[in-house]
Design a protein around this motif. Sequence first.
Motif, short mmCIF file in Angstrom:
data_model
loop_
_atom_site.label_atom_id
_atom_site.label_comp_id
_atom_site.label_asym_id
_atom_site.label_seq_id
_atom_site.Cartn_x
_atom_site.Cartn_y
_atom_site.Cartn_z
N HIS A 80 0.84 -1.21 0.00
CA HIS A 80 0.00 0.00 0.00
C HIS A 80 0.87 1.25 0.00
O HIS A 80 0.58 2.23 -0.71
N ASN A 81 1.94 1.23 0.77
CA ASN A 81 2.83 2.39 0.81
C ASN A 81 3.51 2.62 -0.54
O ASN A 81 3.68 3.76 -0.98
N ARG A 82 3.92 1.49 -1.20
CA ARG A 82 4.56 1.64 -2.50
C ARG A 82 3.58 2.21 -3.53
O ARG A 82 3.94 3.08 -4.33
N VAL A 83 2.36 1.71 -3.48
CA VAL A 83 1.35 2.22 -4.41
C VAL A 83 1.07 3.70 -4.15
O VAL A 83 0.96 4.51 -5.08
N THR A 84 1.00 4.07 -2.89
CA THR A 84 0.76 5.48 -2.55
C THR A 84 1.91 6.35 -3.03
O THR A 84 1.69 7.45 -3.56
N GLU A 85 3.14 5.89 -2.85
CA GLU A 85 4.30 6.66 -3.30
C GLU A 85 4.29 6.81 -4.82
O GLU A 85 4.59 7.90 -5.35
N GLN A 86 3.95 5.74 -5.53
CA GLN A 86 3.87 5.83 -6.99
C GLN A 86 2.79 6.82 -7.43
O GLN A 86 3.00 7.61 -8.36
N ASN A 87 1.66 6.79 -6.74
CA ASN A 87 0.59 7.73 -7.07
C ASN A 87 1.02 9.17 -6.83
O ASN A 87 0.71 10.08 -7.62
N ILE A 88 1.77 9.38 -5.75
CA ILE A 88 2.24 10.74 -5.45
C ILE A 88 3.21 11.23 -6.52
O ILE A 88 3.13 12.38 -6.99
N GLN A 89 4.12 10.35 -6.94
CA GLN A 89 5.07 10.73 -7.98
C GLN A 89 4.36 11.03 -9.30
O GLN A 89 4.70 11.98 -10.01
N GLN A 90 3.35 10.20 -9.62
CA GLN A 90 2.59 10.43 -10.85
C GLN A 90 1.85 11.77 -10.79
O GLN A 90 1.82 12.53 -11.78
N LEU A 91 1.27 12.07 -9.64
CA LEU A 91 0.56 13.34 -9.49
C LEU A 91 1.52 14.52 -9.59
O LEU A 91 1.18 15.57 -10.18
N LYS A 92 2.71 14.39 -9.03
CA LYS A 92 3.70 15.47 -9.14
C LYS A 92 4.10 15.70 -10.60
O LYS A 92 4.23 16.85 -11.05
N PHE A 93 4.30 14.60 -11.33
CA PHE A 93 4.67 14.73 -12.75
C PHE A 93 3.55 15.41 -13.54
O PHE A 93 3.80 16.31 -14.36
N GLU A 94 2.30 14.99 -13.30
CA GLU A 94 1.18 15.60 -14.02
C GLU A 94 1.03 17.08 -13.64
O GLU A 94 0.71 17.92 -14.50
N THR A 95 1.27 17.41 -12.38
CA THR A 95 1.18 18.81 -11.95
C THR A 95 2.23 19.67 -12.64
O THR A 95 1.94 20.79 -13.10
#
Length: 227
Positions: A80-95
């Motif tokens: 769950h933590n790995r998935v959350t970290e990946q989602n955060i990185q993806q959101l940062k890239f899209e931002t």
Amino acid sequence: MVRGKTQMKRIENPTSRQVTFSKRRSGLLKKAFELSVLCDAEVGLMVFSPRGKLYEFSSTSMAKTIERYKSHSKDSANHHNRVTEQNIQQLKFETATLQKKIQFLEASKKKLLAENLDSCSIEELHQNEAKLEQSLQKIRGKKNQLLEDQMAKLREKQAALLRENGALRQKVEEQCKMQQTREQTVPVTEGTPSNEEQKIEVETELHIGWPPVRSPKTNKAVEKHSE
């Protein structure tokens, strides 16, 4: 007899509560055993009575089952933590991508408004000019369409007014004809002078001497004698 539906609330009678606990605990342990045998599943069950007594069942070993549960929970948390970290990185890239697009659009808007043109090349100026020409053509087309729609509405209104005016004129002409026909059909009463006869007065009296002078007060003829 049909068994009634049991209400899901605490049983107030201690004796009934203890009997129900014993019956349902035995049934639960039996179901856990059947599940482990029929489905070859690793089952671990722990039940504490209201007085704190432990009842348990394990298809293998309760300690091994607990360790396996802890390991699985830890792996689930890490996943769950790995998935959350990946989602955060993806959101940062899209931002960051959206911020760059916004900056580019703002710069293009300023150039179209004739701002910050010093940094533009000849090619960029030609492109901006072409975009403005296209925009002007669309604006003129929309304006002409709106004007044509307004003219069409005005023509329809004019035609409606003309039809209404023609109907009113025809109605007035019909009323005038009816009035003339009514006047021609009314009979003239004997002894009653007509309008023309009343307007013309003929004096037939014969006077000798000076013509009579009408008095302004009595409107009667007064003879004027010579002195």
